[in-house]
Design an enzyme around this catalytic site. Structure first.
Site, short mmCIF file in Angstrom:
data_model
loop_
_atom_site.label_atom_id
_atom_site.label_comp_id
_atom_site.label_asym_id
_atom_site.label_seq_id
_atom_site.Cartn_x
_atom_site.Cartn_y
_atom_site.Cartn_z
N GLU A 7 0.87 -1.17 0.00
CA GLU A 7 0.00 0.00 0.00
C GLU A 7 0.91 1.23 0.00
O GLU A 7 1.25 1.77 1.03
CB GLU A 7 -0.92 -0.01 1.21
CG GLU A 7 -1.99 1.06 1.13
CD GLU A 7 -2.85 1.16 2.37
OE1 GLU A 7 -3.88 1.84 2.32
OE2 GLU A 7 -2.47 0.58 3.41
N HIS A 65 -0.11 7.53 6.34
CA HIS A 65 1.17 7.19 5.70
C HIS A 65 2.18 8.31 5.88
O HIS A 65 1.83 9.50 5.94
CB HIS A 65 0.95 6.92 4.21
CG HIS A 65 0.25 5.63 3.93
ND1 HIS A 65 0.76 4.66 3.10
CD2 HIS A 65 -0.93 5.14 4.38
CE1 HIS A 65 -0.08 3.64 3.04
NE2 HIS A 65 -1.12 3.92 3.81
N HIS A 115 -9.85 0.52 0.29
CA HIS A 115 -10.74 1.03 1.34
C HIS A 115 -11.58 2.22 0.86
O HIS A 115 -11.32 3.37 1.11
CB HIS A 115 -10.01 1.34 2.65
CG HIS A 115 -8.70 2.07 2.59
ND1 HIS A 115 -8.52 3.26 1.92
CD2 HIS A 115 -7.51 1.76 3.16
CE1 HIS A 115 -7.28 3.66 2.09
NE2 HIS A 115 -6.65 2.77 2.82
N ASN A 158 -12.17 6.06 2.00
CA ASN A 158 -11.07 6.54 2.85
C ASN A 158 -9.88 6.93 2.00
O ASN A 158 -9.47 6.19 1.10
CB ASN A 158 -10.66 5.46 3.85
CG ASN A 158 -11.75 5.15 4.84
OD1 ASN A 158 -12.21 4.01 4.93
ND2 ASN A 158 -12.20 6.13 5.59
N ALA A 159 -9.31 8.10 2.29
CA ALA A 159 -8.09 8.58 1.64
C ALA A 159 -8.25 8.65 0.13
O ALA A 159 -7.42 8.17 -0.64
CB ALA A 159 -6.90 7.69 2.00
N ASP A 168 -16.29 -1.14 9.87
CA ASP A 168 -16.22 -0.99 11.33
C ASP A 168 -17.07 0.17 11.86
O ASP A 168 -17.14 0.37 13.08
CB ASP A 168 -14.77 -0.82 11.78
CG ASP A 168 -14.09 0.44 11.26
OD1 ASP A 168 -14.70 1.15 10.43
OD2 ASP A 168 -12.95 0.72 11.68
N GLY A 169 -17.71 0.93 10.96
CA GLY A 169 -18.52 2.05 11.39
C GLY A 169 -17.72 3.27 11.77
O GLY A 169 -18.30 4.33 12.05
N HIS A 178 -14.29 3.95 10.05
CA HIS A 178 -13.70 4.39 8.78
C HIS A 178 -14.78 4.81 7.78
O HIS A 178 -14.57 5.74 6.99
CB HIS A 178 -12.84 3.27 8.19
CG HIS A 178 -11.53 3.08 8.88
ND1 HIS A 178 -11.41 2.41 10.07
CD2 HIS A 178 -10.28 3.49 8.54
CE1 HIS A 178 -10.14 2.41 10.44
NE2 HIS A 178 -9.42 3.04 9.53
N ASP A 215 -8.26 -4.19 7.22
CA ASP A 215 -7.27 -3.11 7.35
C ASP A 215 -6.74 -3.08 8.78
O ASP A 215 -6.42 -2.03 9.32
CB ASP A 215 -7.89 -1.77 6.96
CG ASP A 215 -6.86 -0.67 6.72
OD1 ASP A 215 -5.87 -0.93 6.02
OD2 ASP A 215 -7.04 0.45 7.24
#
Length: 371
Positions: free
Chosen positions: A121, A133, A207, A210-211, A239-240, A242, A264
């Site tokens: 990643e 990151h 994901h 996200n990002a 997971d609620g 992210h 993740d």
């Protein structure tokens, strides 16, 4: 030949009651209606889970201490949780760390069990969407670097997340030509740029939500591009934290078999550039930036069912069959079918793990796992 009789089995098409499943030499030999006259127990058999993005488990963050001993510990913990196939993920890091991790996976692969290889990643991502990151390690790839990286990897690098708007087409094509699954992620790509990337062959998205560039009514971004594309897939963290559960619900309705679950997941770590701190059921960096999840695949399935209005059959496919299809391994893993690996999880009536089988061998469970 081993035989489990009169079972409730989840196939890719849904639940089939009253089935016999037989397996031998690590492979499934048959699944057929049972002739047994005893009453079936209230248990469910489903394929072993497939997690294409996980960083560590059992207190071992692989990139922080890449050793054969640690990948063994990670493998065993994931088998305890029903994850019978996974890619160990490396976040953006130095070439030296990448090479250390690759060297370990190469040395270990002859005895590897459920570890399929590596998911890199980064580091070829967009610093604008770096998330947790480390910015100083992010860079643009050159074709020579990619060639050297894959040569050194010698087949262990199975997936790479990158930002296509910052990479040359020849780099992406080289990865695709050498059987690396390319995932669009940590990216500021516009709708048009993302659509072009998918049309060029990028298979999936890291994901979802996200990002990445957001879905906005005047700037549709990456989510709309993957929603609209006929073949592009995406992973999602259920997971609620992210991603809100209602958004997972919408994504599943739109994408159907193109959406799959990843954890993740990280683990606590106090050394190196990725020092994950557990706070209220999640992991953050020391500065408070949300990092990886604290989820298991089984917990993710439960969330999909209980919080996202996704059927249990669909949630199981999101954790098994759909990621197997992405990896072009659906005839080997991810479904209970003839000559597939005998990797499966037995859940009790409360959806707790009762048994785990890996290549036909029952895993001795340390304690019951539940969702």
């Amino acid at each position: 030949m081993q035989l489990l009789q009169n079972q409730n089995i989840f196939l890719t098409t849904g639940l089939k009651e009253g089935q016999d499943i037989s397996f031998e030499n690590g492979l499934i030999k048959d699944v057929k209606p049972s002739s047994a006259n005893f009453k079936s127990e209230s248990k469910y058999i489903l394929p072993g889970f497939i997690d294409l993005q996980i960083y560590g488990a059992a207190g071992k963050l692989f990139s922080a201490d890449p050793t054969i001993g640690n990948i063994r510990i990670i493998e065993e913990q994931l088998l305890q949780e029903g994850t019978t196939s996974f890619l160990i993920c490396l976040a953006t890091n130095t070439p030296e760390v990448f090479n250390q991790c690759i060297s370990v996976i190469k040395a270990y692969r002859s005895e590897a069990r459920n570890c399929l290889g590596l998911h890199l990643e980064g580091p070829f991502i967009n610093p604008e969407k770096r998330g947790a990151h480390v910015r100083e390690y992010i860079r643009k790839a050159s074709l020579d670097e990619i060639k050297s990286l894959l040569d050194f990897g010698d087949g262990t690098i199975k997936m790479m997340t990158l930002a296509p708007e910052l990479q040359d087409d020849e780099v992406i094509q080289y990865l695709l030509d050498h059987d690396v699954v390319v995932s669009l992620g940590h990216s500021s790509a516009t709708f048009d740029q993302a659509t072009r990337a998918y049309n060029q062959g990028i298979q999936t998205t890291t994901h979802l939500f996200n990002a990445m560039s957001a879905l906005q009514h005047r700037a549709p971004g990456i989510p709309t591009a993957v929603f609209n594309h006929p073949t592009a897939m995406a992973s999602i963290i259920a997971d609620g934290l992210h991603v809100d559960f209602e958004v997972v619900n919408v994504a599943a309705k739109v994408m159907k078999e193109r959406l799959f679950i990843i954890t993740d997941a990280v683990t606590e770590c106090s050394s190196g550039p990725y020092q994950h701190v557990a706070v209220d059921g999640k992991f953050v960096m020391p500065d408070g930036t949300l990092s990886g999840s604290a989820m298991t695949m089984l917990q993710s399935i439960k969330n999909c069912v209980d919080r996202c209005d996704i059927s249990l059959a669909d949630a199981i496919n999101m954790a098994t069959y759909y990621p197997a299809k992405l990896m072009k391994m659906e005839n080997e893993i991810g479904q209970l079918s003839l000559n597939a690996q005998a990797n499966f999880v037995v859940l009790d009536e409360e959806l707790n793990i009762a048994q785990v089988f890996y290549k036909g061998e029952e895993i001795k469970l340390n304690k019951a796992a539940s969702i």
